[in-house]
Structure formats: structure tokens, C-alpha cells
Design a protein around this motif. Structure first.
Motif, PDB file in Angstrom:
ATOM      1  N   PHE A 188       0.839  -1.203   0.000  1.00  0.00           N
ATOM      2  CA  PHE A 188       0.000   0.000   0.000  1.00  0.00           C
ATOM      3  C   PHE A 188       0.872   1.250   0.000  1.00  0.00           C
ATOM      4  O   PHE A 188       2.090   1.170   0.190  1.00  0.00           O
ATOM      5  CB  PHE A 188      -0.998  -0.006   1.156  1.00  0.00           C
ATOM      6  CG  PHE A 188      -0.407   0.122   2.535  1.00  0.00           C
ATOM      7  CD1 PHE A 188      -0.801   1.150   3.376  1.00  0.00           C
ATOM      8  CD2 PHE A 188       0.518  -0.796   3.019  1.00  0.00           C
ATOM      9  CE1 PHE A 188      -0.277   1.272   4.659  1.00  0.00           C
ATOM     10  CE2 PHE A 188       1.038  -0.694   4.301  1.00  0.00           C
ATOM     11  CZ  PHE A 188       0.650   0.350   5.118  1.00  0.00           C
ATOM     12  N   THR A 189       0.256   2.403  -0.223  1.00  0.00           N
ATOM     13  CA  THR A 189       0.998   3.617  -0.551  1.00  0.00           C
ATOM     14  C   THR A 189       1.938   4.095   0.546  1.00  0.00           C
ATOM     15  O   THR A 189       3.016   4.608   0.260  1.00  0.00           O
ATOM     16  CB  THR A 189       0.032   4.764  -0.897  1.00  0.00           C
ATOM     17  OG1 THR A 189      -0.918   4.925   0.164  1.00  0.00           O
ATOM     18  CG2 THR A 189      -0.695   4.493  -2.197  1.00  0.00           C
ATOM     19  N   VAL A 190       1.531   3.959   1.807  1.00  0.00           N
ATOM     20  CA  VAL A 190       2.380   4.431   2.909  1.00  0.00           C
ATOM     21  C   VAL A 190       3.693   3.659   2.916  1.00  0.00           C
ATOM     22  O   VAL A 190       4.782   4.235   2.987  1.00  0.00           O
ATOM     23  CB  VAL A 190       1.658   4.288   4.264  1.00  0.00           C
ATOM     24  CG1 VAL A 190       2.564   4.759   5.406  1.00  0.00           C
ATOM     25  CG2 VAL A 190       0.353   5.074   4.274  1.00  0.00           C
ATOM     26  N   GLY A 208      -3.826   1.734  -4.308  1.00  0.00           N
ATOM     27  CA  GLY A 208      -3.507   3.072  -4.786  1.00  0.00           C
ATOM     28  C   GLY A 208      -3.808   4.166  -3.777  1.00  0.00           C
ATOM     29  O   GLY A 208      -4.269   3.893  -2.655  1.00  0.00           O
ATOM     30  N   PRO A 209      -3.559   5.428  -4.133  1.00  0.00           N
ATOM     31  CA  PRO A 209      -3.870   6.573  -3.265  1.00  0.00           C
ATOM     32  C   PRO A 209      -5.340   6.566  -2.843  1.00  0.00           C
ATOM     33  O   PRO A 209      -6.223   6.221  -3.638  1.00  0.00           O
ATOM     34  CB  PRO A 209      -3.550   7.787  -4.138  1.00  0.00           C
ATOM     35  CG  PRO A 209      -2.558   7.285  -5.134  1.00  0.00           C
ATOM     36  CD  PRO A 209      -2.956   5.865  -5.413  1.00  0.00           C
ATOM     37  N   LEU A 261      -2.003   7.283   1.489  1.00  0.00           N
ATOM     38  CA  LEU A 261      -1.593   8.634   1.122  1.00  0.00           C
ATOM     39  C   LEU A 261      -2.633   9.247   0.188  1.00  0.00           C
ATOM     40  O   LEU A 261      -3.455   8.538  -0.398  1.00  0.00           O
ATOM     41  CB  LEU A 261      -0.236   8.593   0.410  1.00  0.00           C
ATOM     42  CG  LEU A 261       0.938   7.998   1.193  1.00  0.00           C
ATOM     43  CD1 LEU A 261       2.213   8.085   0.357  1.00  0.00           C
ATOM     44  CD2 LEU A 261       1.131   8.669   2.536  1.00  0.00           C
ATOM     45  N   SER A 262      -2.578  10.553   0.068  1.00  0.00           N
ATOM     46  CA  SER A 262      -3.421  11.232  -0.908  1.00  0.00           C
ATOM     47  C   SER A 262      -2.785  11.112  -2.290  1.00  0.00           C
ATOM     48  O   SER A 262      -1.666  10.592  -2.435  1.00  0.00           O
ATOM     49  CB  SER A 262      -3.548  12.712  -0.546  1.00  0.00           C
ATOM     50  OG  SER A 262      -2.289  13.370  -0.675  1.00  0.00           O
ATOM     51  N   ALA A 264      -1.291  14.961   1.630  1.00  0.00           N
ATOM     52  CA  ALA A 264      -0.590  13.849   2.281  1.00  0.00           C
ATOM     53  C   ALA A 264       0.016  12.909   1.247  1.00  0.00           C
ATOM     54  O   ALA A 264      -0.193  11.702   1.265  1.00  0.00           O
ATOM     55  CB  ALA A 264      -1.549  13.093   3.200  1.00  0.00           C
ATOM     56  N   SER A 265       0.797  13.462   0.345  1.00  0.00           N
ATOM     57  CA  SER A 265       1.335  12.684  -0.778  1.00  0.00           C
ATOM     58  C   SER A 265       2.573  11.866  -0.408  1.00  0.00           C
ATOM     59  O   SER A 265       3.030  11.041  -1.192  1.00  0.00           O
ATOM     60  CB  SER A 265       1.664  13.605  -1.952  1.00  0.00           C
ATOM     61  OG  SER A 265       2.577  14.622  -1.542  1.00  0.00           O
ATOM     62  N   THR A 266       3.139  12.098   0.784  1.00  0.00           N
ATOM     63  CA  THR A 266       4.251  11.297   1.302  1.00  0.00           C
ATOM     64  C   THR A 266       3.947  10.965   2.754  1.00  0.00           C
ATOM     65  O   THR A 266       3.079  11.590   3.381  1.00  0.00           O
ATOM     66  CB  THR A 266       5.596  12.048   1.247  1.00  0.00           C
ATOM     67  OG1 THR A 266       5.556  13.150   2.180  1.00  0.00           O
ATOM     68  CG2 THR A 266       5.894  12.561  -0.152  1.00  0.00           C
ATOM     69  N   TYR A 267       4.678   9.996   3.308  1.00  0.00           N
ATOM     70  CA  TYR A 267       4.453   9.658   4.708  1.00  0.00           C
ATOM     71  C   TYR A 267       4.749  10.853   5.612  1.00  0.00           C
ATOM     72  O   TYR A 267       3.995  11.126   6.553  1.00  0.00           O
ATOM     73  CB  TYR A 267       5.318   8.467   5.132  1.00  0.00           C
ATOM     74  CG  TYR A 267       5.188   8.183   6.613  1.00  0.00           C
ATOM     75  CD1 TYR A 267       4.030   7.614   7.124  1.00  0.00           C
ATOM     76  CD2 TYR A 267       6.207   8.530   7.509  1.00  0.00           C
ATOM     77  CE1 TYR A 267       3.879   7.388   8.488  1.00  0.00           C
ATOM     78  CE2 TYR A 267       6.066   8.312   8.870  1.00  0.00           C
ATOM     79  CZ  TYR A 267       4.902   7.730   9.355  1.00  0.00           C
ATOM     80  OH  TYR A 267       4.750   7.522  10.708  1.00  0.00           O
TER      81      TYR A 267
END
Length: 300
Positions: free
Chosen positions: A35-37, A57-58, A271-272, A278-281
Motif C-alpha cells: 500500500f501507498t504508505v 492506490g492513493p 496517502l493522498s 498527504a502525498s508522502t508519509y
């Protein structure tokens, strides 16, 4: 072609033949994260030596994710696969079987001091470890070890990247303490959609109340919702938050019955998109801290 050009061409061919035409570049590792995180953290440790794909995905929910044939193809092509573990990715075994992937996923949560919780009458392990940057340091160590084993030539770079990112995580932990430590503990209470902030609460002494348990796949009974509403009233919880990756209707229903005020959206398990907050952790954690701290300060 004159004699000088012939000599230059021959020399160039010799350089290529003996591998001295230029510096050799190591192969880029094809890596998959569940997952994204987790994918974002893997990117920070792997740097330019990895190409990371996230299965979920996001804004996606890792509990309710349904893999597609394209996901099976992505997994099959992976050199290394990372999962958080502890029951978060209940769909992964089915996907591995469908994809024909022959490796064993790296469980990045190995070594974390896990917390247990009672969910629907059963004692279970809480899988939401990443909501504490202290836990993500363990992720980083496990990711570095796995990437170094898959690509020993770039181990020094993985080590340097891991050390750099660990410092970022230390700064995030200090940032959260700077926000919450000055708020009275009896005001550090938040209503959220499901019980995903246990490790966050443990680190920063924040109490989270939620109508759902650790998984969004469960359903809240009418009796449990009524009990939660009474608890919120008794404990004077003033703010509620919905989550980017799941349905906000139930938490809004509880908030309406208790008078809790909206505090905004939290990024809990995903993440967004790139243009979101919130595109990164690192951005996700700071954003969540700011949202919650502002709501608590307002209620104080």
C-alpha cells in the motif's frame, strides 16, 4: 573513412567490448509494496536503485482491497515484495497464488512492539503500526536489509538512505510531542471512523474512540454504537474526524448524536494523490498531527 577515424572507431569498440566505455550502472530493482504508505518509505530507502509499485492506490483501503489481474502481473514481475503484515493484507496470499510469484514477501513490521486490542470480543494484533514514526524506524531497518540482500552492490547507498530517513522520522516524533505535550491529557480525545490510531495514541497519549474495530471490513452493531455515543458524551469528546480511505457516514451519525464538531479529514491507511496534502508519509504524519492538535486546542 580516413586512417584516424578508423583508429578512433576501433578504440571505441574495444572500450565497449571490455566494459570500459563508462561506469557500469547497477540494475534497477523492480519492487512492489502492498500500500501507498509503505511504498513511500521503500522509495526513500531504495532511492534511484528501485522502481516501486503500490498495489493499493492513493486513498485506497488496504483492508478491503480487491486485487485485479493487472496486480497479479505486477507482483509476478517483482524482485522484492514488501508487506506490513499482522493481518493487514488479508488478500495477499490469494494474490501470490494467482500471480505465480515464487518469492516470500518481506514483513516490514517484524521486530515492532505490537499492541493488542479487543475487536468483536476477540483479542487481535493491531496492524496499523505506521501511525507512529518510532515504528516506521523498524520498517526502515527491515527494508534496508532486504534491499541490500537483493542488490549487494548498492548496499552502501541503501544504508545511507536509511540513516537519512531515520533522522526524518526522529524529527516527526519530536514534532508530534511538541504539539501534544502542551495539551492537557484529558483533552487529547478524538472520534474517528475506525480503530487505526492505537500506536499514535500510545506514543502521544491521545485517546481515540471509533464505532468500528481495527478493520473497516467489520460492521458496528447498534448496541456498540449506542455505547460509544454514551462514552463520548461522558468523556466530553469535542472533535470528530473522517478518514480519506473509508465511508464517513457512520462517524458523522455518531457525531450528530453527541454534538462533536468536525475537525476535518485524516489520512490513516493511505496517502493522498500527488496534489493532495498527504502525498508522502512525512506530509501525511505532519498533516494528521496538525489537524488533531488544532481541534484539541480549540476544545481546550
Amino acid at each position: 573513412m580516413n586512417k584516424q577515424r578508423l583508429l578512433l572507431s576501433a578504440a571505441a569498440a574495444a572500450f565497449v567490448a571490455f566494459g570500459v566505455a563508462g561506469p557500469a550502472s547497477a540494475e534497477t530493482l523492480n519492487v512492489v509494496a502492498s500500500f501507498t504508505v509503505l511504498a513511500d518509505v521503500v522509495k526513500h530507502v531504495g532511492g534511484d536503485h528501485v522502481k516501486v509499485s503500490s498495489l493499493v492506490g492513493p486513498n485506497g483501503d488496504p483492508h478491503e482491497f480487491e486485487p485485479s489481474p493487472a496486480d497479479a502481473k505486477t507482483l509476478n514481475a517483482a524482485k522484492v515484495v514488501f508487506v506490513s503484515g499482522e493481518g493487514l493484507e488479508g488478500w495477499m496470499d490469494r494474490l501470490i497464488t494467482a500471480s505465480g510469484y515464487k518469492g516470500t514477501p518481506v514483513v516490514t513490521s517484524d521486530g515492532i512492539n505490537m499492541r493488542t486490542m479487543v475487536d468483536d470480543g476477540k483479542t487481535v494484533t493491531d496492524p496499523h503500526v505506521w501511525n507512529s514514526p518510532v515504528n516506521v524506524k523498524v520498517w526502515v531497518a527491515n527494508i534496508e536489509k532486504a534491499l541490500s540482500a537483493a542488490d549487494p552492490a548498492d548496499a552502501a547507498d541503501f544504508k545511507a538512505n536509511a540513516e537519512r530517513y531515520t533522522k526524518v522520522l526522529t524529527e516527526l516524533d519530536a514534532y508530534a510531542h511538541s504539539k501534544f505535550d502542551k495539551i492537557p491529557e484529558d483533552r487529547r480525545k478524538v472520534l474517528t471512523s475506525h480503530d487505526a490510531f492505537g500506536y499514535f495514541g500510545r506514543e502521544y497519549k491521545v485517546s481515540f474512540l471509533a464505532p468500528l474495530g481495527f478493520s473497516t471490513e467489520t460492521e458496528a452493531s447498534a448496541a456498540n454504537v449506542a455505547k460509544l455515543i454514551e462514552q463520548i458524551k461522558t468523556e466530553h469528546v469535542k472533535a470528530y474526524f473522517f478518514e480519506n480511505s473509508n465511508d464517513p457516514r457512520l462517524v458523522k451519525q455518531v457525531a450528530k448524536a453527541t454534538g462533536a464538531e468536525p475537525g476535518g479529514e485524516l489520512y490513516v491507511e493511505s496517502l493522498s494523490k500527488a496534489n493532495g496534502p498527504a502525498s508522502t508519509y512525512e506530509k501525511m504524519f505532519r498533516y494528521n498531527v496538525d489537524q488533531m492538535a488544532a481541534a484539541m486546542a480549540k476544545s481546550s
